[in-house]
Design a protein around this motif. Structure first.
Motif: not given
Length: 142
Positions: A46-73
């Motif tokens: 990411g970058t320093r000025d991204r909105v998500r970076t600012q949100r993570l500085r306030q609350d470091p909790r995050c969900t990551v959803f990783v996906f494929s072309d074949s509907f596995s996730w």
């Protein structure tokens, strides 16, 4: 939490993801990102000025959803540590080498092939940092 072999195998071959952060008002916000395992840990850029970076500085909790072309996730409930500072360009180099499967040689950056020094310079110019995800729970259909 240590990733299971099954989770690590999925993450080793799937790099398309969505990163979900939460606003101070509790609204979930999603951004498409690339992810890769670096030394067994999930990273993204990411970058320093991204909105998500600012949100993570306030609350470091995050969900990551990783996906494929074949509907596995795979969904990962995480806490993010932001890796920044003078070593951030080199960390991004490691990340993108892993994501692109290029242990040496030029890297692709927005349609251009960049040599290592050019790539590192671009990371500095863009004020790039790395999000390191500390995984608490995983689930999915992989």
């Amino acid at each position: 939490m240590t990733l299971s072999d099954r989770d690590a195998e999925f993450l080793g071959s799937h790099h398309a993801a969505a990163m979900i952060t939460v606003t101070s008002g509790g609204i979930a916000k999603t951004a498409r990102v690339g992810v890769a395992l670096v030394d067994g840990q999930l990273w993204s850029s990411g970058t320093r000025d991204r909105v998500r970076t600012q949100r993570l500085r306030q609350d470091p909790r995050c969900t990551v959803f990783v996906f494929s072309d074949s509907f596995s996730w795979l969904t990962l409930e995480t806490t993010v540590t932001i890796l920044e500072g003078p070593d951030a360009p080199a960390l991004n180099l490691r990340l993108f080498r892993q994501m692109q499967g290029r242990p040496t040689g030029p890297l692709n950056w927005f349609g251009q092939e960049l040599g290592e020094e050019q790539f590192l310079g671009r990371m500095v110019d863009e004020a790039r940092l790395v999000y390191r995800f500390d995984v608490h729970r995983t689930y999915g259909m992989r």
